[in-house]
Design an enzyme around this catalytic site. Structure first.
Site, PDB file in Angstrom:
ATOM      1  N   GLU A 109      -4.365   1.389 -10.930  1.00  0.00           N
ATOM      2  CA  GLU A 109      -5.935   1.689 -10.719  1.00  0.00           C
ATOM      3  C   GLU A 109      -6.793   1.259 -11.572  1.00  0.00           C
ATOM      4  O   GLU A 109      -7.823   0.712 -11.066  1.00  0.00           O
ATOM      5  CB  GLU A 109      -5.929   2.774 -10.286  1.00  0.00           C
ATOM      6  CG  GLU A 109      -4.805   3.799  -9.149  1.00  0.00           C
ATOM      7  CD  GLU A 109      -3.657   4.322  -9.902  1.00  0.00           C
ATOM      8  OE1 GLU A 109      -3.464   5.380  -9.339  1.00  0.00           O
ATOM      9  OE2 GLU A 109      -3.398   3.675 -10.907  1.00  0.00           O
ATOM     10  N   CYS A 137      -3.478   9.624 -10.520  1.00  0.00           N
ATOM     11  CA  CYS A 137      -3.385  10.700 -11.469  1.00  0.00           C
ATOM     12  C   CYS A 137      -4.790  11.073 -11.588  1.00  0.00           C
ATOM     13  O   CYS A 137      -5.662  10.527 -11.014  1.00  0.00           O
ATOM     14  CB  CYS A 137      -2.884  10.245 -12.677  1.00  0.00           C
ATOM     15  SG  CYS A 137      -3.900   9.213 -13.536  1.00  0.00           S
ATOM     16  N   CYS A 140      -7.087   8.430 -12.775  1.00  0.00           N
ATOM     17  CA  CYS A 140      -7.433   7.425 -11.940  1.00  0.00           C
ATOM     18  C   CYS A 140      -8.537   7.699 -10.815  1.00  0.00           C
ATOM     19  O   CYS A 140      -9.314   6.963 -10.289  1.00  0.00           O
ATOM     20  CB  CYS A 140      -6.194   6.682 -11.338  1.00  0.00           C
ATOM     21  SG  CYS A 140      -5.469   5.879 -12.634  1.00  0.00           S
TER      22      CYS A 140
END
Length: 203
Positions: A109, A137, A140
């Site tokens: 990402e 996560c 990101c």
């Protein structure tokens, strides 16, 4: 910032529920790219039209290709791409490169968002969508907010490391000043299989 959270119902459908329970929409898109699974329900806050199922699945297939290529590089197989829905152009596509670049932040990402911003010509990606094969996560997810991503589409959920529907649930925090619309469980089976196969081969 609205406090929206993604849940999976007993039928295997992805449901995005808002505590305010407003503007809930249904996108007739299964959790598997082969047409299996239940419908996807979403909450739309901005009044923009629902995405077309064929487009969503096509873009997620491209993200899965990036994940497969990452696996060939011995990287955790996660793929992402940024799309400008106004033109249909894929601004950037990437897979994980943390090992190759010796950079713990080189998630799919992050790489895709950075490249897309360069292609887009600015520090923000307002109006653009992010597709990723695994729930982002916390890092990101926060990046998606900072880049002003319009919609986030992800495949498999990540109970251990996710930051959208798990962990800190970044988009629900008062310090998050922009929360994209979230569509989860798109091609979930395929995304999960890629990850399972990768880690199974290394046991």
């Amino acid at each position: 910032v609205s406090s929206e959270q993604l849940h999976i119902d007993s039928q295997g459908a992805a449901i995005l529920r808002s505590k305010r329970r407003r503007n809930t929409r249904r996108l007739s898109c299964g959790r598997s790219l082969d047409g299996g699974g239940g419908p996807l329900h979403v909450a739309s806050r901005h009044g923009v039209g629902e995405p077309r199922v064929s487009e969503v699945t096509s873009y997620m297939e491209l993200a899965l290709t990036q994940a497969a290529e990452a696996a060939l590089r011995e990287e955790v197989p996660v793929g992402a791409l940024v799309v400008d829905p106004s033109t249909g152009q894929v601004l950037a596509a990437a897979g994980n490169r943390t090992e190759e670049l010796a950079d713990a932040t080189a998630h799919a990402e992050m790489l895709a968002l950075r490249e897309a911003a360069k292609a887009h010509g600015g520090a923000r990606l307002s109006g653009c969508d992010l597709y990723v094969t695994l729930e982002p996560c916390p890092m990101c997810a926060q990046a998606a907010s900072l880049f002003r991503i319009r919609r986030l589409y992800f495949g498999a959920a990540d109970p251990k490391g996710g930051g959208v529907e798990h962990g800190p649930r970044i988009f629900t925090q008062p310090t998050c000043h922009h929360a994209p619309e979230v569509y989860g469980g798109i091609g979930e089976a395929e995304a999960a299989d890629v990850l399972k196969s990768f880690f199974r081969a290394r046991r």
